[in-house]
Design an enzyme around this catalytic site. Structure first.
Site, PDB file in Angstrom:
ATOM      1  N   HIS A   1       0.721  -1.271   0.110  1.00  0.00           N
ATOM      2  CA  HIS A   1       0.076  -0.106  -0.091  1.00  0.00           C
ATOM      3  C   HIS A   1       0.845   1.117   0.099  1.00  0.00           C
ATOM      4  CE1 HIS A   1      -2.842   3.042   1.423  1.00  0.00           C
ATOM      5  NE2 HIS A   1      -3.732   2.236   0.825  1.00  0.00           N
TER       6      HIS A   1
ATOM      7  N   GLU B   1      -3.955   1.483  -7.510  1.00  0.00           N
ATOM      8  CA  GLU B   1      -4.514   2.542  -6.388  1.00  0.00           C
ATOM      9  C   GLU B   1      -3.542   3.916  -6.720  1.00  0.00           C
ATOM     10  OE1 GLU B   1      -6.580   1.567  -2.465  1.00  0.00           O
ATOM     11  OE2 GLU B   1      -4.602   1.590  -2.295  1.00  0.00           O
TER      12      GLU B   1
ATOM     13  N   SER C   1     -10.584   6.526  -3.499  1.00  0.00           N
ATOM     14  CA  SER C   1     -12.033   7.272  -3.466  1.00  0.00           C
ATOM     15  C   SER C   1     -13.147   6.575  -3.849  1.00  0.00           C
ATOM     16  CB  SER C   1     -11.881   8.684  -4.054  1.00  0.00           C
ATOM     17  OG  SER C   1     -10.878   9.449  -3.281  1.00  0.00           O
TER      18      SER C   1
ATOM     19  N   GLY D   1     -11.263   2.321   1.231  1.00  0.00           N
ATOM     20  CA  GLY D   1     -10.996   2.994   2.579  1.00  0.00           C
ATOM     21  C   GLY D   1     -11.966   3.570   3.405  1.00  0.00           C
TER      22      GLY D   1
HETATM   23  P1  PGA Z   1      -9.956   5.520   0.116  1.00  0.00           P
HETATM   24  O1  PGA Z   1      -8.974   4.738   0.445  1.00  0.00           O
HETATM   25  O2  PGA Z   1     -10.941   4.716  -0.533  1.00  0.00           O
HETATM   26  O3  PGA Z   1     -10.036   6.282   1.370  1.00  0.00           O
HETATM   27  O4  PGA Z   1      -9.528   6.693  -1.162  1.00  0.00           O
HETATM   28  C1  PGA Z   1      -8.414   3.447  -0.251  1.00  0.00           C
HETATM   29  C2  PGA Z   1      -6.952   2.768   0.272  1.00  0.00           C
HETATM   30  O5  PGA Z   1      -6.130   3.636   0.356  1.00  0.00           O
HETATM   31  O6  PGA Z   1      -6.925   1.769   0.049  1.00  0.00           O
END
Ligand code: PGA
Length: 245
Positions: free
Chosen positions: A88, A161, A204, A225
């Site tokens: 990550h 991501e 997001s 997230g």
């Molecule tokens: P987010 O995070 O959905 O809040 O953008 C995703 C993640 O970091 O795995």
């Protein structure tokens, strides 16, 4: 076009690409677990929750109908951790190198866990265009998967991501589903073994945009997230993946 899932068809008879997966990444947050004790089952979507390490046991004991995941590789004793998120951007920012990530992926897969490898470019790279982002991500894939035995790819998931799309970063907004699908298709073509892996998008994802991401055949699931911290929001995203919305 995706083949429609037959109602009543047992899960094990469906091929992987038909079944979407939704993975909650709670990061260091501790949501009020009393709101999660009656979490419902979903017949089509696979639902994984990756709580902070300190909450693994409590989540395992109190949240029904979910698969347990962890936010980094490790040994989890008797806890039924089936998925591990590796690479990550938060871990990479803390200094985890591609070499270490490669080692973690191989070790986790070798002990029978499913590994979710996160890759994605920073904003300055994406600002140069999608082709620059592809080169960046291809570099990560080659370095991070270099040590993985060919027979272990069926337990591998790649999460695209883009760092700039992760909600905790200033000015974050989700990528377009079209670009995310194009990137995942590109990644799948990098190594022949990747045809056996699964491909998901993170950054997001919300109940509002999830239909457009999960409606793409190249996008087999979502890593969520912020929107996974609220059980109602998270359920809405799962219902979309499940086809029960
Ligand atoms: P987010 O995070 O959905 O809040 O953008 C995703 C993640 O970091 O795995």
């Amino acid at each position: 076009m995706q083949t429609a899932i037959q109602v009543g068809q047992p899960l094990e008879e469906r091929v992987g690409s038909q079944r979407k997966i939704v993975v909650a990444n709670w990061k260091s947050n501790s949501p009020d677990l009393t709101q999660w004790t009656s979490f419902p089952p979903f017949s089509q979507a696979e639902v994984v929750i990756c709580p902070p390490l300190s909450l693994l046991k409590l989540v395992s004991d109190t949240v029904p109908n979910i698969i347990l995941g962890a936010q980094d590789a490790g040994s989890f004793g008797d806890l039924p951790v089936k998925y591990v998120i590796i690479g990550h951007s938060d871990r990479r920012k803390e200094g985890q190198s591609d070499e270490l990530i490669a080692e973690k992926i191989q070790k986790s897969l070798a002990v029978g866990q499913k590994a979710i490898l996160c890759v994605g470019e920073p904003r300055e790279t994406r600002d140069l265009g999608l082709e620059s982002a592809k080169s960046f991500v291809a570099g990560q894939i080659q370095k991070d998967l270099g040590a993985v035995s060919a027979d272990l790819y069926t337990n591998l998931l790649i999460a695209y991501e883009p760092i700039w799309a992760i909600s905790t970063n200033p000015g974050a907004e989700a990528d377009t589903p079209e670009n995310a699908a194009e990137m995942l298709k590109f990644i799948k073509g990098i190594l022949p073994e990747l045809s056996r892996a699964r491909f998901i998008y993170g950054g997001s994802v919300t109940p509002e945009n999830a239909p457009r991401f999960l409606g793409k055949s190249e996008i087999e699931g979502a890593l969520v997230g912020k929107a996974s911290l609220n059980p109602e929001e998270f359920k809405k995203i799962i219902q979309i993946a499940d086809g029960s919305n």
